[in-house]
Write a protein that holds these residues in place. Structure first.
Motif, PDB file in Angstrom:
ATOM      1  N   LEU A  69      74.700  47.606 -14.842  1.00  0.00           N
ATOM      2  CA  LEU A  69      73.690  48.293 -15.637  1.00  0.00           C
ATOM      3  C   LEU A  69      72.854  47.301 -16.429  1.00  0.00           C
ATOM      4  N   VAL A  70      71.624  47.695 -16.723  1.00  0.00           N
ATOM      5  CA  VAL A  70      70.754  46.880 -17.569  1.00  0.00           C
ATOM      6  C   VAL A  70      70.407  47.678 -18.824  1.00  0.00           C
ATOM      7  N   VAL A  71      70.390  46.983 -19.943  1.00  0.00           N
ATOM      8  CA  VAL A  71      70.046  47.594 -21.229  1.00  0.00           C
ATOM      9  C   VAL A  71      68.628  47.150 -21.568  1.00  0.00           C
ATOM     10  N   GLN A  72      67.715  48.118 -21.697  1.00  0.00           N
ATOM     11  CA  GLN A  72      66.299  47.822 -21.858  1.00  0.00           C
ATOM     12  C   GLN A  72      65.759  48.335 -23.187  1.00  0.00           C
ATOM     13  N   LEU A  73      64.918  47.527 -23.806  1.00  0.00           N
ATOM     14  CA  LEU A  73      64.237  47.906 -25.038  1.00  0.00           C
ATOM     15  C   LEU A  73      62.792  48.249 -24.703  1.00  0.00           C
ATOM     16  N   VAL A  74      62.372  49.469 -25.059  1.00  0.00           N
ATOM     17  CA  VAL A  74      61.006  49.920 -24.806  1.00  0.00           C
ATOM     18  C   VAL A  74      60.289  50.094 -26.134  1.00  0.00           C
ATOM     19  N   ARG A  75      59.095  49.518 -26.241  1.00  0.00           N
ATOM     20  CA  ARG A  75      58.255  49.701 -27.419  1.00  0.00           C
ATOM     21  C   ARG A  75      57.031  50.519 -27.020  1.00  0.00           C
ATOM     22  N   TYR A  76      56.681  51.509 -27.842  1.00  0.00           N
ATOM     23  CA  TYR A  76      55.573  52.379 -27.477  1.00  0.00           C
ATOM     24  C   TYR A  76      54.873  52.901 -28.720  1.00  0.00           C
ATOM     25  N   ALA A  77      53.568  53.177 -28.566  1.00  0.00           N
ATOM     26  CA  ALA A  77      52.762  53.763 -29.640  1.00  0.00           C
ATOM     27  C   ALA A  77      52.746  55.270 -29.467  1.00  0.00           C
ATOM     28  N   PRO A  78      53.087  56.039 -30.507  1.00  0.00           N
ATOM     29  CA  PRO A  78      53.129  57.501 -30.378  1.00  0.00           C
ATOM     30  C   PRO A  78      51.807  58.107 -29.917  1.00  0.00           C
ATOM     31  N   VAL A  79      50.688  57.602 -30.437  1.00  0.00           N
ATOM     32  CA  VAL A  79      49.370  58.114 -30.053  1.00  0.00           C
ATOM     33  C   VAL A  79      48.377  56.951 -30.048  1.00  0.00           C
ATOM     34  N   ARG A  80      47.572  56.890 -28.983  1.00  0.00           N
ATOM     35  CA  ARG A  80      46.471  55.932 -28.934  1.00  0.00           C
ATOM     36  C   ARG A  80      45.245  56.631 -28.366  1.00  0.00           C
ATOM     37  N   ASP A  81      44.137  56.509 -29.069  1.00  0.00           N
ATOM     38  CA  ASP A  81      42.883  57.140 -28.651  1.00  0.00           C
ATOM     39  C   ASP A  81      41.888  56.065 -28.219  1.00  0.00           C
ATOM     40  N   ILE A  82      41.034  56.438 -27.274  1.00  0.00           N
ATOM     41  CA  ILE A  82      40.026  55.486 -26.825  1.00  0.00           C
ATOM     42  C   ILE A  82      38.835  56.219 -26.237  1.00  0.00           C
ATOM     43  N   SER A  83      37.640  55.686 -26.462  1.00  0.00           N
ATOM     44  CA  SER A  83      36.421  56.220 -25.858  1.00  0.00           C
ATOM     45  C   SER A  83      36.112  55.404 -24.609  1.00  0.00           C
ATOM     46  N   ILE A  84      35.983  56.090 -23.498  1.00  0.00           N
ATOM     47  CA  ILE A  84      35.765  55.429 -22.209  1.00  0.00           C
ATOM     48  C   ILE A  84      34.272  55.482 -21.890  1.00  0.00           C
ATOM     49  N   THR A  85      33.692  54.340 -21.589  1.00  0.00           N
ATOM     50  CA  THR A  85      32.238  54.264 -21.399  1.00  0.00           C
ATOM     51  C   THR A  85      31.827  54.038 -19.949  1.00  0.00           C
ATOM     52  N   ARG A  86      32.783  53.707 -19.088  1.00  0.00           N
ATOM     53  CA  ARG A  86      32.444  53.486 -17.678  1.00  0.00           C
ATOM     54  C   ARG A  86      33.531  54.101 -16.794  1.00  0.00           C
ATOM     55  N   GLY A  87      33.277  54.096 -15.499  1.00  0.00           N
ATOM     56  CA  GLY A  87      34.265  54.594 -14.556  1.00  0.00           C
ATOM     57  C   GLY A  87      34.239  56.107 -14.425  1.00  0.00           C
ATOM     58  N   GLU A  88      35.290  56.667 -13.795  1.00  0.00           N
ATOM     59  CA  GLU A  88      35.342  58.094 -13.483  1.00  0.00           C
ATOM     60  C   GLU A  88      35.425  58.980 -14.725  1.00  0.00           C
ATOM     61  N   LEU A  89      35.894  58.432 -15.839  1.00  0.00           N
ATOM     62  CA  LEU A  89      36.023  59.221 -17.068  1.00  0.00           C
ATOM     63  C   LEU A  89      34.994  58.807 -18.121  1.00  0.00           C
ATOM     64  N   ALA A  90      33.902  58.205 -17.679  1.00  0.00           N
ATOM     65  CA  ALA A  90      32.858  57.742 -18.606  1.00  0.00           C
ATOM     66  C   ALA A  90      32.365  58.877 -19.493  1.00  0.00           C
ATOM     67  N   GLY A  91      32.245  58.579 -20.789  1.00  0.00           N
ATOM     68  CA  GLY A  91      31.744  59.551 -21.752  1.00  0.00           C
ATOM     69  C   GLY A  91      32.825  60.384 -22.411  1.00  0.00           C
ATOM     70  N   LYS A  92      34.072  60.202 -22.006  1.00  0.00           N
ATOM     71  CA  LYS A  92      35.167  60.986 -22.577  1.00  0.00           C
ATOM     72  C   LYS A  92      35.949  60.160 -23.601  1.00  0.00           C
ATOM     73  N   THR A  93      36.427  60.825 -24.636  1.00  0.00           N
ATOM     74  CA  THR A  93      37.362  60.223 -25.584  1.00  0.00           C
ATOM     75  C   THR A  93      38.735  60.788 -25.279  1.00  0.00           C
ATOM     76  N   MET A  94      39.658  59.912 -24.940  1.00  0.00           N
ATOM     77  CA  MET A  94      40.971  60.326 -24.468  1.00  0.00           C
ATOM     78  C   MET A  94      42.042  60.007 -25.506  1.00  0.00           C
ATOM     79  N   SER A  95      43.042  60.871 -25.557  1.00  0.00           N
ATOM     80  CA  SER A  95      44.197  60.658 -26.428  1.00  0.00           C
ATOM     81  C   SER A  95      45.431  60.537 -25.549  1.00  0.00           C
ATOM     82  N   TYR A  96      46.201  59.473 -25.751  1.00  0.00           N
ATOM     83  CA  TYR A  96      47.379  59.209 -24.936  1.00  0.00           C
ATOM     84  C   TYR A  96      48.630  59.184 -25.817  1.00  0.00           C
ATOM     85  N   ALA A  97      49.702  59.756 -25.322  1.00  0.00           N
ATOM     86  CA  ALA A  97      50.964  59.828 -26.067  1.00  0.00           C
ATOM     87  C   ALA A  97      51.957  58.796 -25.541  1.00  0.00           C
TER      88      ALA A  97
END
Length: 232
Positions: free
Chosen positions: A155-183
């Motif tokens: 077995l391997v014992v792993q430490l995971v670090r994560y941000a509860p919420v991160r928001d970002i405004s996307i200006t290019r690509g398929e989601l251009a113009g959207k502000t996304m919230s990620y958990a």
């Protein structure tokens, strides 16, 4: 109408408070990208899962859609490497987004709430053979690992670090113009050490910074997740 009703029932099973929590949360890894137009429903679903104590959802952003026109600000090449390794173990020839891996074993394509709800319920009902206790004092964490396994495992014992919420405004690509919230956006995933899964073991390590932390104990070679615990 029947299909809609079934989907609503499945979604209800993903909401907090529907069933009692177990000592080890069900680990759900979401492979997603800010350059993927089909990912937002899965990203939104992760917010719902993050409200549950009996589920540990983790968003691993990948970089292989960056060429479309938007560089994912949270992506890490190691996430795509981990996803590829899962595919190799399972005999799959392709990787894609959005994809959820439940307890290191089953994969869920897209936003299949019915299948995901069934898998979470199934894993919650399973007996957990590994017991984890994490006590934090300042920056120092003492982790106790106790097993009810019948013999040694790799077995391997792993430490995971994560941000509860991160928001970002996307200006290019398929989601251009959207502000996304990620958990529960994963910022770091590292191996603390190995464990035979048989003898009682204690580990001590430091956790600094504002990101949340959790321990995930998994069979070596990206096998089944045996147990997990959040570090408060």
């Amino acid at each position: 109408m029947k299909a809609l009703r079934a989907a609503c029932v499945a979604l209800g099973l993903l909401l907090p408070g529907i069933a009692a929590a177990q000592s080890s949360p069900v680990v759900v890894e979401l492979y997603t990208s800010q350059g993927c137009s089909s990912c937002p429903p899965a990203d939104a679903l992760l917010h719902q899962l993050a409200a549950r104590e009996d589920v540990l959802p983790l968003a691993l952003h990948v970089d292989y859609w960056d060429y479309i026109g938007w560089k994912d600000q949270f992506a890490d090449p190691s996430h795509a490497k981990r996803q590829k390794a899962y595919a190799h173990v399972a005999g799959r020839k392709m990787i894609y987004t959005p994809q959820m891996i439940v307890m290191g074993q089953e994969d869920v394509v897209g936003v299949d709430t019915m299948k995901l709800a069934d898998l979470i319920t199934q894993h919650r009902a399973n007996l957990v053979p590994v017991f984890l206790t994490a006590q934090r004092t300042g920056n120092t964490v003492v982790l106790d690992l106790v097993s009810d396994l019948s013999g040694p495992q790799d077995l391997v014992v792993q430490l995971v670090r994560y941000a509860p919420v991160r928001d970002i405004s996307i200006t290019r690509g398929e989601l251009a113009g959207k502000t996304m919230s990620y958990a529960n956006v994963v910022a770091d995933w590292q191996i603390l050490g190995s464990w035979d899964g048989f003898s009682t073991t204690q580990m001590s390590f430091d956790v600094t910074g504002e990101d949340k932390a959790a321990i995930v104990v998994q069979q070596a070679g990206l096998g089944a997740v045996m147990a997990a615990v959040r570090i408060d």
